[in-house]
Design an enzyme around this catalytic site. Structure first.
Site, mmCIF file in Angstrom:
data_model
loop_
_atom_site.group_PDB
_atom_site.id
_atom_site.type_symbol
_atom_site.label_atom_id
_atom_site.label_comp_id
_atom_site.label_asym_id
_atom_site.label_seq_id
_atom_site.Cartn_x
_atom_site.Cartn_y
_atom_site.Cartn_z
ATOM 1 N N ASP A 1 122.906 -14.567 35.409
ATOM 2 C CA ASP A 1 123.587 -14.415 36.483
ATOM 3 C C ASP A 1 123.073 -13.557 37.525
ATOM 4 O O ASP A 1 123.298 -12.341 37.290
ATOM 5 C CB ASP A 1 125.096 -14.060 36.144
ATOM 6 C CG ASP A 1 126.080 -13.909 37.504
ATOM 7 O OD1 ASP A 1 125.595 -13.840 38.575
ATOM 8 O OD2 ASP A 1 127.268 -13.680 37.285
ATOM 9 N N CYS B 1 137.072 -9.317 39.991
ATOM 10 C CA CYS B 1 136.841 -10.732 39.181
ATOM 11 C C CYS B 1 135.898 -10.018 37.804
ATOM 12 O O CYS B 1 135.291 -10.739 37.270
ATOM 13 C CB CYS B 1 136.238 -11.692 39.749
ATOM 14 S SG CYS B 1 136.745 -12.378 41.120
HETATM 15 N N1 C6P Z 1 131.215 -11.795 43.337
HETATM 16 C C1 C6P Z 1 132.359 -9.896 44.591
HETATM 17 O O1 C6P Z 1 133.040 -9.502 45.397
HETATM 18 P P1 C6P Z 1 130.612 -17.080 43.688
HETATM 19 O O2 C6P Z 1 131.973 -16.943 44.166
HETATM 20 O O3 C6P Z 1 130.385 -18.581 43.023
HETATM 21 O O4 C6P Z 1 129.452 -17.451 45.105
HETATM 22 O O5 C6P Z 1 129.898 -15.920 42.971
HETATM 23 C C2 C6P Z 1 130.570 -15.654 41.594
HETATM 24 C C3 C6P Z 1 129.935 -14.322 41.219
HETATM 25 C C4 C6P Z 1 129.323 -14.501 39.953
HETATM 26 N N2 C6P Z 1 128.533 -13.456 39.451
HETATM 27 C C5 C6P Z 1 128.772 -12.372 39.980
HETATM 28 C C6 C6P Z 1 128.102 -10.984 39.432
HETATM 29 C C7 C6P Z 1 129.451 -12.089 41.178
HETATM 30 O O6 C6P Z 1 129.298 -10.813 41.800
HETATM 31 C C8 C6P Z 1 130.041 -13.297 41.600
HETATM 32 C C9 C6P Z 1 130.712 -13.026 42.885
HETATM 33 C C10 C6P Z 1 131.994 -11.392 44.458
HETATM 34 O O7 C6P Z 1 132.062 -9.098 43.568
HETATM 35 C C11 C6P Z 1 133.155 -12.222 44.661
HETATM 36 S S1 C6P Z 1 134.269 -12.193 43.452
#
Ligand code: C6P
Length: 405
Positions: free
Chosen positions: A200, A364
């Protein structure tokens, strides 16, 4: 030449504003980064001059849109040094990328009795799709423990590995703690037992160079919006041989070769994973964003960002009543903290009153918050355009919050 953050800042029009009468100090880059003029202009230019559907039109605008769309794929290929451009699959972002691998790779290659390994510091996007897969298939999810400093327990990881493990999925840089994980080592160890590895990369690609071939990653997922591109677009890299073997997850237009009621055949890579009209403007903006990043002296930027984070850490350590959450030896971009006796949400609100934008909450990443026995943190996350003056403004604002609370 030394990196000049002030010149960089001028390329981001949104940063030139005041909030609550104070100059904006934007420290919420982990949630999303701001967009430079070149990205805004690329999207603007597409809609003003080239707007058309891709891969299907027989006219000039459609040709231009298709060329720009596919050029963006090559830009992203270069950005992470993928071997082939068709190894880049467009998705809505990291979340959809991980779900794609869980449904397609997981659905075909992971079954009852198999094991999947994640870590305790994962974002929900790298936990829930695997839990859903385990529920469907009868596979088991195993978790690499994390130390109080916020580092992976690599001995525990080694002891979790065995021939039942089909996939290891870990975050490169933790959004909640800032830890940079030893992903090359993880990949090597996982491969030794025959497991594939997904990384990720949501929080890594904006901070340092990623070379998927050097890492030998099987899958690498990230979102455009965390690397100066637009929201609603991202990608998953997968090794060609793996992607070739994986079934599509969504059916519809674009992804087919021939459709009949006797049976349908699918396109090859990357299109078999890209059904329907894609986010064309998003892809073009994504391409512009990674070109923007590649045009920087990335080593100089990384050194600058490391120095900035170090400076923030030193200030945090001197700040009475402040507890840092996440003190790994290798960190990027993130300072998560708590103030004695204050709820992070109140801290965030009072910082905002002073023009300082941070994120508060569990980010999250509830499991790691549970481990620290906290409801969440306030998180300052840094980017290419932040300065020591921003860090000073953050800590001056924190002093006021302390007085207030
Ligand atoms: N973290 C934060 O404020 P998306 O939403 O699909 O673009 O990314 C999801 C995601 C997955 N892995 C990691 C390590 C992340 O940090 C995030 C998104 C944001 O930390 C929004 S929760």
């Amino acid at each position: 030449m030394a990196f000049d953050p002030r010149a960089m800042r001028e390329q981001f029009p949104i940063l030139q504003q005041s909030v609550h009468g104070k100059p904006l100090v934007y420290l919420d880059n982990g949630a999303t980064t701001q967009k430079p003029n070149v990205v805004i202009e690329a999207i603007d230019n597409y809609y003003r001059n080239d707007n058309s559907n891709v891969h299907r039109g027989a006219h000039t605008l459609a040709d231009r849109a298709t060329i720009n769309f596919e050029n963006a794929r090559q830009s992203v290929q270069r950005f992470i040094n993928a071997k082939h451009s068709e190894e880049i699959i467009w998705t809505r972002g990291t979340t959809e990328s991980i779900n794609l691998v869980a449904q397609s790779f997981g659905g075909k290659f992971i079954g009852a009795g198999d094991e999947i390994i994640v870590s305790a510091m994962e974002h929900h996007a790298n936990i829930v799709p695997w839990q859903m897969l385990c529920e469907r298939t009868g596979a088991t999810l195993k978790v690499i423990p994390v130390s109080d400093a916020g580092e992976l327990d690599m001995d525990a990881f080694a002891s979790l590995l065995n021939s039942k493990v089909k996939l290891v999925s870990v975050v490169h840089v933790s959004n909640a703690l800032g830890t940079v994980n030893p992903v090359a080592d993880i990949i090597q160890q996982a491969h030794a037992v025959g497991a594939k590895v997904l990384i990720d990369g949501a929080q890594s690609v904006a901070h340092f160079n990623v070379d998927v071939q050097a890492l030998d990653a099987d899958f690498y997922a990230f979102s455009a919006h965390k690397v100066f591109g637009p929201t609603g677009i991202g990608c998953v890299y997968g090794k060609k041989a793996l992607l070739d073997d994986m079934p599509p997850v969504q059916g519809g237009g674009e992804m087919i070769e021939k459709v009949s009621f006797n049976g349908t055949t699918y396109q090859g890579l990357p299109f078999k994973f890209e059904s329907g009209t894609p986010n064309i403007a998003g892809v073009i903006g994504f391409g512009a964003a990674v070109e923007f990043v590649m045009a920087q002296d990335r080593d100089a930027v990384q050194a600058y960002e490391d120095e900035l984070l170090q400076y923030a850490h030193e200030k945090a350590e001197q700040c009475e009543g402040l507890r840092i959450i996440g003190t790994a030896r290798k960190k990027a971009g993130v300072l998560s903290f708590l103030l004695d006796g204050a709820h992070p949400a109140d801290v965030g609100m009072l910082l905002d009153q002073q023009g300082v934008a941070v994120r508060t909450g569990h980010h999250c990443a509830m499991p790691i918050m549970d481990q620290f026995q906290i409801p969440g943190t306030a998180r300052a996350s840094f980017s290419i355009y932040n300065t020591k003056a921003d860090v000073d403004a953050l800590f001056a604002a924190i002093e006021k919050v302390k007085m207030f609370l």
